[in-house]
Design a protein around this motif. Structure first.
Motif, PDB file in Angstrom:
ATOM      1  N   VAL A 131       0.922  -1.240  -0.024  1.00 34.55           N
ATOM      2  CA  VAL A 131       0.044   0.006  -0.084  1.00 34.55           C
ATOM      3  C   VAL A 131       0.824   1.310   0.145  1.00 34.55           C
ATOM      4  CG1 VAL A 131      -1.859   1.341   1.388  1.00 34.55           C
ATOM      5  CG2 VAL A 131      -2.049  -1.226   1.485  1.00 34.55           C
ATOM      6  N   ALA A 132       2.032   1.149   0.843  1.00 30.85           N
ATOM      7  CA  ALA A 132       2.883   2.523   0.948  1.00 30.85           C
ATOM      8  C   ALA A 132       3.527   2.555  -0.478  1.00 30.85           C
ATOM      9  CB  ALA A 132       3.970   2.178   1.802  1.00 30.85           C
ATOM     10  N   GLU A 133       3.833   1.729  -1.469  1.00 29.79           N
ATOM     11  CA  GLU A 133       4.231   1.775  -2.553  1.00 29.79           C
ATOM     12  C   GLU A 133       3.206   2.491  -3.788  1.00 29.79           C
ATOM     13  OE1 GLU A 133       5.747  -1.892  -3.985  1.00 29.79           O
ATOM     14  OE2 GLU A 133       7.300  -2.055  -2.435  1.00 29.79           O
ATOM     15  N   ALA A 134       2.036   2.274  -3.262  1.00 27.78           N
ATOM     16  CA  ALA A 134       1.003   2.880  -4.196  1.00 27.78           C
ATOM     17  C   ALA A 134       0.643   4.144  -3.724  1.00 27.78           C
ATOM     18  CB  ALA A 134      -0.236   1.815  -4.195  1.00 27.78           C
ATOM     19  N   LEU A 135       1.271   4.887  -2.805  1.00 28.83           N
ATOM     20  CA  LEU A 135       0.653   6.258  -2.171  1.00 28.83           C
ATOM     21  C   LEU A 135       0.919   7.275  -3.146  1.00 28.83           C
ATOM     22  CD1 LEU A 135       1.432   5.798   1.571  1.00 28.83           C
ATOM     23  CD2 LEU A 135      -0.891   5.964   0.583  1.00 28.83           C
ATOM     24  N   PRO A 136       2.132   7.038  -3.597  1.00 29.70           N
ATOM     25  CA  PRO A 136       2.318   8.626  -4.554  1.00 29.70           C
ATOM     26  C   PRO A 136       1.372   8.501  -5.754  1.00 29.70           C
ATOM     27  CG  PRO A 136       4.589   7.360  -3.955  1.00 29.70           C
ATOM     28  CD  PRO A 136       3.328   6.503  -3.392  1.00 29.70           C
ATOM     29  N   ALA A 169      -4.961  -5.940  17.275  1.00 31.26           N
ATOM     30  CA  ALA A 169      -3.588  -6.639  16.612  1.00 31.26           C
ATOM     31  C   ALA A 169      -3.576  -6.516  15.061  1.00 31.26           C
ATOM     32  CB  ALA A 169      -3.431  -8.240  16.913  1.00 31.26           C
ATOM     33  N   PRO A 170      -2.939  -6.085  14.496  1.00 26.95           N
ATOM     34  CA  PRO A 170      -2.732  -5.720  13.018  1.00 26.95           C
ATOM     35  C   PRO A 170      -2.386  -7.392  12.466  1.00 26.95           C
ATOM     36  CG  PRO A 170      -1.581  -3.842  13.935  1.00 26.95           C
ATOM     37  CD  PRO A 170      -1.864  -4.856  14.847  1.00 26.95           C
ATOM     38  N   ASP A 171      -3.040  -7.703  11.576  1.00 24.69           N
ATOM     39  CA  ASP A 171      -2.785  -9.200  11.198  1.00 24.69           C
ATOM     40  C   ASP A 171      -1.164  -9.303  10.639  1.00 24.69           C
ATOM     41  OD1 ASP A 171      -2.810 -11.716   9.129  1.00 24.69           O
ATOM     42  OD2 ASP A 171      -4.824 -11.750  10.365  1.00 24.69           O
ATOM     43  N   ALA A 172      -0.625 -10.419  11.192  1.00 22.42           N
ATOM     44  CA  ALA A 172       0.811 -10.455  10.568  1.00 22.42           C
ATOM     45  C   ALA A 172       0.818 -10.696   9.126  1.00 22.42           C
ATOM     46  CB  ALA A 172       1.344 -11.398  11.381  1.00 22.42           C
ATOM     47  N   ALA A 173      -0.187 -11.244   8.503  1.00 22.01           N
ATOM     48  CA  ALA A 173       0.007 -11.451   6.935  1.00 22.01           C
ATOM     49  C   ALA A 173       0.087 -10.309   6.476  1.00 22.01           C
ATOM     50  CB  ALA A 173      -1.363 -11.827   6.596  1.00 22.01           C
ATOM     51  N   TYR A 174      -0.167  -9.005   6.918  1.00 21.13           N
ATOM     52  CA  TYR A 174      -0.098  -7.795   6.299  1.00 21.13           C
ATOM     53  C   TYR A 174       1.177  -6.978   6.471  1.00 21.13           C
ATOM     54  CZ  TYR A 174      -5.130  -8.037   5.226  1.00 21.13           C
ATOM     55  OH  TYR A 174      -6.201  -8.473   4.706  1.00 21.13           O
ATOM     56  N   GLY A 175       1.782  -7.549   7.686  1.00 18.76           N
ATOM     57  CA  GLY A 175       2.998  -6.975   8.082  1.00 18.76           C
ATOM     58  C   GLY A 175       3.065  -6.595   9.613  1.00 18.76           C
ATOM     59  N   SER A 176       4.177  -5.901  10.205  1.00 18.17           N
ATOM     60  CA  SER A 176       4.252  -5.803  11.505  1.00 18.17           C
ATOM     61  C   SER A 176       3.735  -4.405  11.869  1.00 18.17           C
ATOM     62  CB  SER A 176       5.716  -5.609  11.864  1.00 18.17           C
ATOM     63  OG  SER A 176       6.423  -4.415  11.182  1.00 18.17           O
ATOM     64  N   PRO A 177       3.620  -4.050  13.006  1.00 14.71           N
ATOM     65  CA  PRO A 177       3.045  -2.881  13.618  1.00 14.71           C
ATOM     66  C   PRO A 177       3.851  -1.681  13.147  1.00 14.71           C
ATOM     67  CG  PRO A 177       2.685  -4.516  15.445  1.00 14.71           C
ATOM     68  CD  PRO A 177       3.455  -5.205  14.436  1.00 14.71           C
ATOM     69  N   GLU A 178       4.922  -1.877  13.016  1.00 18.09           N
ATOM     70  CA  GLU A 178       5.949  -0.878  12.768  1.00 18.09           C
ATOM     71  C   GLU A 178       5.834  -0.457  11.208  1.00 18.09           C
ATOM     72  OE1 GLU A 178       7.051  -3.519  14.443  1.00 18.09           O
ATOM     73  OE2 GLU A 178       7.317  -2.131  16.462  1.00 18.09           O
ATOM     74  N   GLU A 179       5.550  -1.606  10.461  1.00 20.16           N
ATOM     75  CA  GLU A 179       5.186  -1.374   8.967  1.00 20.16           C
ATOM     76  C   GLU A 179       3.854  -0.646   8.686  1.00 20.16           C
ATOM     77  OE1 GLU A 179       7.688  -5.094   6.837  1.00 20.16           O
ATOM     78  OE2 GLU A 179       5.874  -5.354   8.117  1.00 20.16           O
ATOM     79  N   LEU A 180       2.873  -0.960   9.722  1.00 21.70           N
ATOM     80  CA  LEU A 180       1.553  -0.428   9.432  1.00 21.70           C
ATOM     81  C   LEU A 180       1.745   1.240  10.151  1.00 21.70           C
ATOM     82  CD1 LEU A 180      -1.550   0.179   9.108  1.00 21.70           C
ATOM     83  CD2 LEU A 180      -1.682  -0.781  11.396  1.00 21.70           C
ATOM     84  N   LYS A 181       2.666   1.329  10.950  1.00 20.98           N
ATOM     85  CA  LYS A 181       2.930   2.997  11.287  1.00 20.98           C
ATOM     86  C   LYS A 181       3.719   3.690  10.315  1.00 20.98           C
ATOM     87  CE  LYS A 181       2.755   1.811  16.176  1.00 20.98           C
ATOM     88  NZ  LYS A 181       3.575   1.810  17.530  1.00 20.98           N
ATOM     89  N   SER A 182       4.584   3.011   9.576  1.00 18.58           N
ATOM     90  CA  SER A 182       5.405   3.328   8.544  1.00 18.58           C
ATOM     91  C   SER A 182       4.364   4.015   7.413  1.00 18.58           C
ATOM     92  CB  SER A 182       6.494   2.642   7.867  1.00 18.58           C
ATOM     93  OG  SER A 182       7.381   3.086   6.843  1.00 18.58           O
ATOM     94  N   LEU A 183       3.416   2.933   6.753  1.00 25.02           N
ATOM     95  CA  LEU A 183       2.535   3.432   5.731  1.00 25.02           C
ATOM     96  C   LEU A 183       1.756   4.580   6.347  1.00 25.02           C
ATOM     97  CD1 LEU A 183       0.500   2.876   3.747  1.00 25.02           C
ATOM     98  CD2 LEU A 183      -0.712   1.339   5.095  1.00 25.02           C
ATOM     99  N   ILE A 184       1.254   4.680   7.581  1.00 18.25           N
ATOM    100  CA  ILE A 184       0.422   6.008   7.716  1.00 18.25           C
ATOM    101  C   ILE A 184       1.481   6.988   7.990  1.00 18.25           C
ATOM    102  CG2 ILE A 184      -0.864   6.926   9.600  1.00 18.25           C
ATOM    103  CD1 ILE A 184      -1.464   3.998  10.484  1.00 18.25           C
ATOM    104  N   ASP A 185       2.640   7.078   8.393  1.00 16.48           N
ATOM    105  CA  ASP A 185       3.711   8.007   8.428  1.00 16.48           C
ATOM    106  C   ASP A 185       3.723   8.550   6.836  1.00 16.48           C
ATOM    107  OD1 ASP A 185       5.003   9.746  10.007  1.00 16.48           O
ATOM    108  OD2 ASP A 185       6.727   8.334  10.353  1.00 16.48           O
ATOM    109  N   GLN A 186       4.011   7.723   5.945  1.00 15.17           N
ATOM    110  CA  GLN A 186       4.220   8.137   4.434  1.00 15.17           C
ATOM    111  C   GLN A 186       2.958   8.608   3.911  1.00 15.17           C
ATOM    112  OE1 GLN A 186       6.567   4.818   2.018  1.00 15.17           O
ATOM    113  NE2 GLN A 186       6.450   3.871   4.039  1.00 15.17           N
ATOM    114  N   ALA A 187       1.768   8.092   4.256  1.00 12.85           N
ATOM    115  CA  ALA A 187       0.730   8.823   3.854  1.00 12.85           C
ATOM    116  C   ALA A 187       0.613  10.440   4.259  1.00 12.85           C
ATOM    117  CB  ALA A 187      -0.768   7.991   4.323  1.00 12.85           C
TER     118      ALA A 187
END
Length: 585
Positions: A131-136, A169-187
């Motif tokens: 998802v982060a890659e698609a943001l731009p 709990a974010p589902d581990a199939a999508y990534g870690s808590p840190e990866e989710l936070k990074s996605l939100i940060d990038q958005a």
């Protein structure tokens, strides 16, 4: 200078990490004792209070795996687990929220009237990093808010998300808590809001261990389609879900939440109580709450809730474009153009009117006093596509010219527009119902799905895709249309640029100035914008031209080319939308 900071919602239950010791709290009213298990250590007896809360503070580093051991021998994950090792039946993990340094700690969000929502399924994008890659590209298109379908831990590796059982709990199939936070940060770095779909009306059928510890969590006297209703009369239950709302908004910095199927929550006052708690926590941020409520109730929208999904908008456009009449579409077959005018003017079509689909029972409440921003409108979403037997998108059911005219109406109306992943590339890929259940439950879901559609003539004798097959998920990943993708993307980009420049600034204070039926599938809808300008949309979803009264204003958009000149000459071409803006006097 990049401002960094960490954020944590200090929960009154679960595992609260500290360098001086992690405190574990667990509600197990049905039991006299509970033991805390830390992997590779001996179990430790927890202390119980009179209300059934068990607690223990011990040294447990971030990353420690833990469970709660009940007297009958069952070891269960933490209902407030922040992350899991081994899926929903595995060990919960102690998380230190301070480990992530936010680059956008000063982000305050965006006001709701600027929202252009893009709904997506995280798994179909390859996880949080995908998802982060698609943001731009999405930001460049004009999207200002990404809505994630539910990410709370669910059974297996693929699921719509509405079978979640561990809402923290974010589902581990999508990534870690840190990866989710990074996605939100990038958005946030791109100026894009992040919204999360959450489910508080039920738990999934696999992995819900709460009844084993506290059966009081669920009611025996009230049932929903998913089993015994969650008992929102209890303060412990109310707190569990209110804290979840604040957790996602504060610890993960989501800009808003969409609450699924709140009509299935028995204690409706909890919604307003939680909304008030959100407003009290804003601290200068723009935080948004959106509901799904099939009863068309406006009471929450008159309070602290921002908006509600408007199924009526979808149903009207769908019937006009496809001619479908089965199921809930039967409520929109008669006087469909009149209903189109009403949804553009008032939001809800059904405002206490008798519903043919519900045997004449009244549905809805008056909504004409609400602002256009109280309604999230859409032509497609996960439900309206995925709840079809074969996941058909509108692109496969309606002519391209009709879809484009409807898209223009959606994106240029003052309602909050929502786009479903793939619309912007004219995708014809289905969005199917998919799961990853163990064999016995998978068979039950498979048979239930077939039974559900057996009564529909359109699907008689057809083989419904197996929800549990990997190919069902893989076939649901959107792909650009081989011929129309580029033109459709250009259309979205153009419409959203017009919206941002000419319409969005006038949405605060905007009110309907009425809507008129001008043909069997055609209306003219008008709004007085907050700055006094007059916005007009002329929409014709028939394949033939209709007579039209004179229109005033500067042309913002026309589809197809020449539609505006034809409209000024007294007729509106088939499959067309014309938008005009008349400046304030």
């Amino acid at each position: 200078m990049i401002l960094t900071a960490s954020f944590e919602r200090r929960l009154p239950f679960g595992a609260a990490f500290s360098d001086s010791g992690t405190t574990f709290r667990f509600w197990a009213l049905a039991h006299a004792e509970v033991r805390l298990e830390i992997r590779d250590r001996d179990p430790v007896l927890m202390e119980r209070d009179a209300q059934g809360w068990f607690s223990k503070t011990i040294e447990a580093p971030a990353g420690a795996r833990y469970r709660f051991h009940l007297p009958d021998g069952l070891s269960v994950p933490d209902p407030a687990s922040r992350f899991q090792d081994g899926d929903i039946h595995g060990w919960s993990i102690v998380i230190d929220p301070a480990r992530y340094d936010w680059k956008t700690a000063d982000w305050k969000g965006r006001p709701w009237h600027e929202a252009v929502v893009y709904e997506l399924h995280v798994g179909c994008f390859g996880g949080f990093n995908g998802v982060a890659e698609a943001l731009p590209l999405l930001a460049e298109l004009g999207i200002t808010a990404i809505e994630l379908m539910p990410i709370a831990d669910f059974p297996g590796a693929r699921n719509w998300g509405y079978d979640g059982v561990l809402p923290y709990a974010p589902d581990a199939a999508y990534g870690s808590p840190e990866e989710l936070k990074s996605l939100i940060d990038q958005a946030h770095e791109l100026g894009v809001m992040m919204i999360l779909d959450v489910v508080y009306n039920h738990f999934g059928p696999d992995g819900n261990y709460i009844p084993a510890a506290a059966p009081e969590f669920f009611r025996e006297d009230l049932h929903t389609p998913w089993g015994g209703a969650i008992d929102f009369r209890l303060p412990e239950v109310r707190s569990y879900f209110t804290e979840n709302v604040l957790y996602w908004l504060e610890e993960y910095r989501f800009d808003g939440l969409r609450l699924d199927a709140v009509h299935a929550i028995s204690e409706q006052d909890w919604i307003d109580e939680t909304a008030a708690a959100v407003r009290a926590s804003e601290n200068g941020r723009h935080l948004h709450l959106i509901l799904e409520n099939e009863f068309n109730q406006q009471s929450h929208l008159a309070g602290e809730v921002d908006a509600q999904w408007n199924d009526d908008f979808h149903h009207v456009f769908h019937v006009l474009l496809t001619g479908e009449r089965e199921g809930y579409y039967e409520d929109f077959v008669e006087d469909t153009a009149g209903k189109l005018a009403r949804t553009l003017q008032d939001g809800f079509v059904y405002q206490g009117d008798p519903s043919p689909h519900q045997n004449g029972k009244p549905r809805g409440t008056p909504s004409d006093h609400l602002p256009p921003t109280a309604f999230v409108s859409f032509l497609q979403n996960h439900d309206q596509i995925g709840n079809r037997a074969f996941g058909d998108r509108l692109t496969t059911l309606a002519p391209p010219e009709g879809v484009e005219a409807a898209t223009a109406a959606l994106l240029l109306s003052p309602h909050i527009p929502m786009i479903f992943m793939g619309e912007e590339v004219a995708s014809e890929t289905p969005f199917l119902f998919f799961t990853d259940h163990e064999p016995e439950l998978a068979e039950a879901v498979r048979n239930g799905r077939r039974k559900e559609f057996a009564k529909f003539a359109a699907f008689a004798g057809a083989e419904i895709p197996d929800p549990n097959a990997v190919t069902t998920f893989e076939n649901s990943i959107p792909e650009p249309h081989s011929e129309r993708a580029e033109a459709r993307t250009a259309l979205f980009r153009k419409l959203l640029a017009i919206r941002a420049a000419k319409i969005t600034p006038g949405i605060p204070g905007c009110r309907s100035a009425g809507a008129d039926v001008v043909g069997e599938k055609a209306v003219v809808s008008r709004w007085t914008m907050g700055d006094g300008a007059k916005l007009t949309l002329a929409i014709n979803l028939a394949d033939s031209r209709v007579p039209l009264p004179s229109l005033e204003g500067t042309v913002l958009f026309e589809s197809p080319i020449g539609a505006a000149d034809a409209a000024r000459s007294g007729s509106l071409p088939g499959f067309s939308t014309v938008a005009l803006l008349e400046p304030a006097a």
